[in-house]
Enzyme design. Structure first.
Site, short mmCIF file in Angstrom:
data_model
loop_
_atom_site.label_atom_id
_atom_site.label_comp_id
_atom_site.label_asym_id
_atom_site.label_seq_id
_atom_site.Cartn_x
_atom_site.Cartn_y
_atom_site.Cartn_z
N GLU A 171 0.80 -1.25 -0.09
CA GLU A 171 -0.07 0.18 0.05
C GLU A 171 0.83 1.30 0.08
O GLU A 171 0.71 2.07 0.92
CB GLU A 171 -0.92 -0.04 1.19
N GLU A 206 -6.89 -7.75 -0.51
CA GLU A 206 -7.36 -7.63 1.15
C GLU A 206 -8.62 -7.21 1.25
O GLU A 206 -8.98 -6.11 0.38
CB GLU A 206 -6.27 -6.51 1.84
C1 GAL Z 1 -4.42 -2.48 5.23
C2 GAL Z 1 -3.02 -3.10 5.32
C3 GAL Z 1 -3.21 -4.36 6.08
C4 GAL Z 1 -3.80 -4.19 7.28
C5 GAL Z 1 -5.17 -3.83 7.09
C6 GAL Z 1 -6.31 -3.72 7.91
O1 GAL Z 1 -4.46 -0.98 4.88
O2 GAL Z 1 -2.29 -3.24 4.00
O3 GAL Z 1 -1.63 -4.66 6.66
O4 GAL Z 1 -3.40 -3.14 8.18
O5 GAL Z 1 -5.35 -2.54 6.31
O6 GAL Z 1 -7.45 -3.40 7.52
#
Ligand code: GAL
Length: 662
Positions: free
Chosen positions: A142, A298
């Protein structure tokens, strides 16, 4: 179809790993993203590397038939980095340092950060390039998240170099930024600073270039790592995870450097409309690289930890949101993270394997979705199904949100409003740049294209001349790529096509006690009643037809919405910014005029609720019910999951079907 999540085995004793792998197999996991935040575990001190544990876990995963999306681990430098080299730390606009103790505390332009990251990636790439478990490289994480802009000394030096490359000489910079204004003329690049805290407004050209520079600096970090990976003769696809429409990074430029687009997306489960924002993000991801399936890298299995309050997902909501991605071209659904953490800031963040164990709804839904995805037949790739495109442009985003404008505009929200209007009508839509190949579309909507370069303007013009329907809206075509007005007034490039001239912008401001004003500008026409907000421009119609005129107020009787037949197409101009309902009315009118059918013919007439999505991926139509009521409607084809032939579909809340049309 990939299924899995971020896997952080370094947070657990090794005797947990075999159980992890067993459970992953049970859940249908096919791939994990490994080692994203493992820098301190891989390199506990400068010059000291420990790959043994990584060898062991990659080996175990491989034996278990689980592929690895191997992270380069450069997202979060360990404490020894900043203790030894404090100059790697980023700074805010006041010069305050972002200290270690969280994550991602590095200045992307810091030469020390880059050389330490390069050393780490070199070792990783050399060691694992040929490993049969590694199927993808996950560069950093990110980029730009948390720290959108860095104002450190490293950034200052890099910004000056970037400017020198862009402008060649200081005179060209002075000309581009218009620096005779407020005595800002620079004698050399060494006099230019990042836009740190200043007494009053910064130069808009400087702000815009700082945005460009930041996006480029982050991209340079990605490219540095990608080149190292390729130099180690790794042939797997390389990616970094995007964050939907993320202002600091111009993903149109970045997409060209990604082998696969991957996205992280966390809609608020408590907001009944948040599925529209995730639909927008997923349409954007597909549009960034239309011929290559993307991955949802994610999402959460259930509740988050980082909103002020974190509602759980409703039963079925996680799968419904997953299918929203698959329907839009995703060939993989992954989560943050595999096993819920026991310690650290994210211990309340849900995971595939909850801390409460396997006798949980989360686990049942996670394993259920894994089984469903595994059973799906292969879905069409790279199908181009939309007849509507909405222009979404990062440079415009940066420029239009510079200060000192007639009214402050939230560009993303305005673009999303048009997207939502088309989405509510069950119509497929892509996101494009103004300069994209528009030949497959029948309707192009270009909201608030304030900064419009010549190639974009010419392309939009050609689209309409060739038979397309083009909508241009208020506050468009005002400045060049340096955020300077063009010669000859406003709407100088598209005005002749649209047949209108803009005299003034007419901000709509709420009436105060002492200052009478006008907050809205209504108008009506064949499209219904529309409420204009924010701006009601004074325009002059030259060769266009008026479709609707403002009623009442300052601009009573003056044109609000116009149309002009051009070549084989039509060019529309909207002199205001309609509210959500008005946007839906105008969008409905344009879809009908352009002869664009919804994804499933006649759906609105059949009473399909707006909370049911219908999305096309080639010959597969996915319908998803995000609403609270059941919905029933006609849809003929083969149900891809049951194999049955169907003529109609009934969907309970959060249910979905994938139907191959007959
Ligand atoms: C994203 C990040 C992850 C985790 C996630 C939590 O922004 O890449 O490592 O922190 O959020 O929702």
């Amino acid at each position: 179809m990939h299924y899995g999540g971020d896997y952080n085995p370094e947070q657990w004793p090794e005797d947990v790993w075999p159980e992890d792998i067993e459970r992953m197999r049970e859940a249908g996991v096919t791939m994990v993203s490994l080692g994203i935040f493992a820098w301190s575990r891989i390199q506990p001190a400068e010059g000291v590397f420990d790959f043994d544990w990584l060898d062991r876990i990659i080996g175990l995963l491989h034996e278990g038939g689980i592929a690895v999306d191997l992270a380069t681990a450069t997202a979060s430098p360990p404490p020894w980095v900043s203790a030894t080299y404090p100059e790697v730390l980023p700074q805010d606009e006041n010069g305050a340092t972002y200290w270690p103790g969280s994550r991602q505390a590095f200045a992307p332009t810091s030469p020390v950060y880059r050389s330490l990251a390069a050393a780490l990636v070199t070792r990783l790439a050399e060691r694992y390039a040929q490993h049969p478990a590694v199927v993808m490289w996950h560069v950093n994480n990110e980029y730009g998240c948390h720290l959108n802009l860095d104002y450190s000394d490293a950034a200052q030096g890099a910004f000056r170099l970037w400017l020198e490359n862009r402008y060649g000489g200081i005179d060209a910079l002075n000309e581009a930024w218009g620096t005779f204004f407020w005595s800002q003329r620079y004698g050399s690049f060494a006099e230019v600073f990042p836009p740190r805290k200043a007494p009053y407004s910064h130069n808009p050209g400087q702000l815009l270039d700082y945005r460009r520079f930041t996006s480029d600096a982050l991209l340079e970090c990605y490219l540095m790592e990608k080149e190292i990976i390729r130099a180690a003769r790794a042939t797997q696809p390389v990616t970094t995870n995007f964050m939907g429409a993320f202002k600091p990074a111009d993903y149109w430029r970045w997409a060209a450097e990604m082998d696969v687009i991957t996205d992280d997306c966390y809609p608020d489960p408590n907001d009944p409309e948040s599925f529209r924002a995730s639909a927008f993000a997923r349409d954007l991801m597909r549009s960034l690289k239309p011929d290559v399936p993307w991955l949802l890298m994610e999402q959460s299995s259930n509740a988050l930890n980082w909103r002020p309050t974190n509602a759980p997902k409703a039963p079925g909501q996680m799968a419904a949101l997953s299918m929203q991605a698959v329907a839009r071209g995703a060939d993989g659904i992954l989560f943050f993270q595999w096993r819920q953490s026991r310690a650290g800031a994210e211990k309340f963040h849900s995971a595939m394997l909850p801390h409460a164990g396997t006798d949980t709804r989360t686990w049942r839904e996670v394993t259920g979705l894994g089984a469903e995805l595994a059973a799906l037949p292969e879905l069409p790739r790279g199908s181009r199904d939309a007849q509507v495109a909405i222009v979404f442009d990062w440079e415009n985003w940066w420029a239009i949100e510079n200060p000192d404008h007639p009214v402050a505009l939230d560009y993303l929200a305005l673009v999303q409003r048009w997207h939502a209007a088309v989405h509510r009508k069950h119509t497929q839509v892509d996101l494009v740049r103004a300069s994209a190949d528009l030949s497959g579309y029948r309707l192009v909507i270009a909201p608030q294209l304030y900064l419009l370069p010549e190639d974009g303007a010419a392309n939009l013009r050609d689209f309409a001349l060739a038979g397309g329907h083009l909508l241009v809206t208020a506050f468009s075509d005002l400045v060049d790529e340096h955020d300077r007005f063009r010669e000859g007034g406003f709407l100088t490039q598209l005005g002749p096509l649209l047949g209108v001239r803009v005299e003034d912008f007419g901000a709509l401001v709420s009436p105060g006690a002492d200052a009478p004003g006008q907050a809205i500008a209504p108008f009506t026409g064949p499209f219904g009643e529309v409420t204009g907000t924010l701006l009601a421009e004074e325009i002059h119609v030259e060769t266009a037809t008026v479709l609707g005129s403002f009623a009442g107020g300052r601009l009573d009787g003056r044109p609000a919405f116009t149309q002009r037949a051009v070549g084989d197409g039509r060019a529309y101009y909207l002199a205001t910014i309609p509210d959500a309902a008005g946007t839906a009315s105008v969008a409905g009118h344009l879809l009908a005029e352009a002869g664009i059918a919804p994804v499933v013919g006649g759906l609105p007439e059949r009473g399909l609720p707006e909370t049911v999505e219908a999305i096309r991926r080639g010959d597969v139509v996915t319908v998803i019910n995000h609403g609270a009521e059941s919905a029933e409607f006609a849809l003929a084809g083969t149900d891809l999951q049951s194999g049955e032939t169907v003529a109609s579909v009934t969907l309970a809340p959060f249910e979905y079907r994938l139907i191959r049309e007959s």
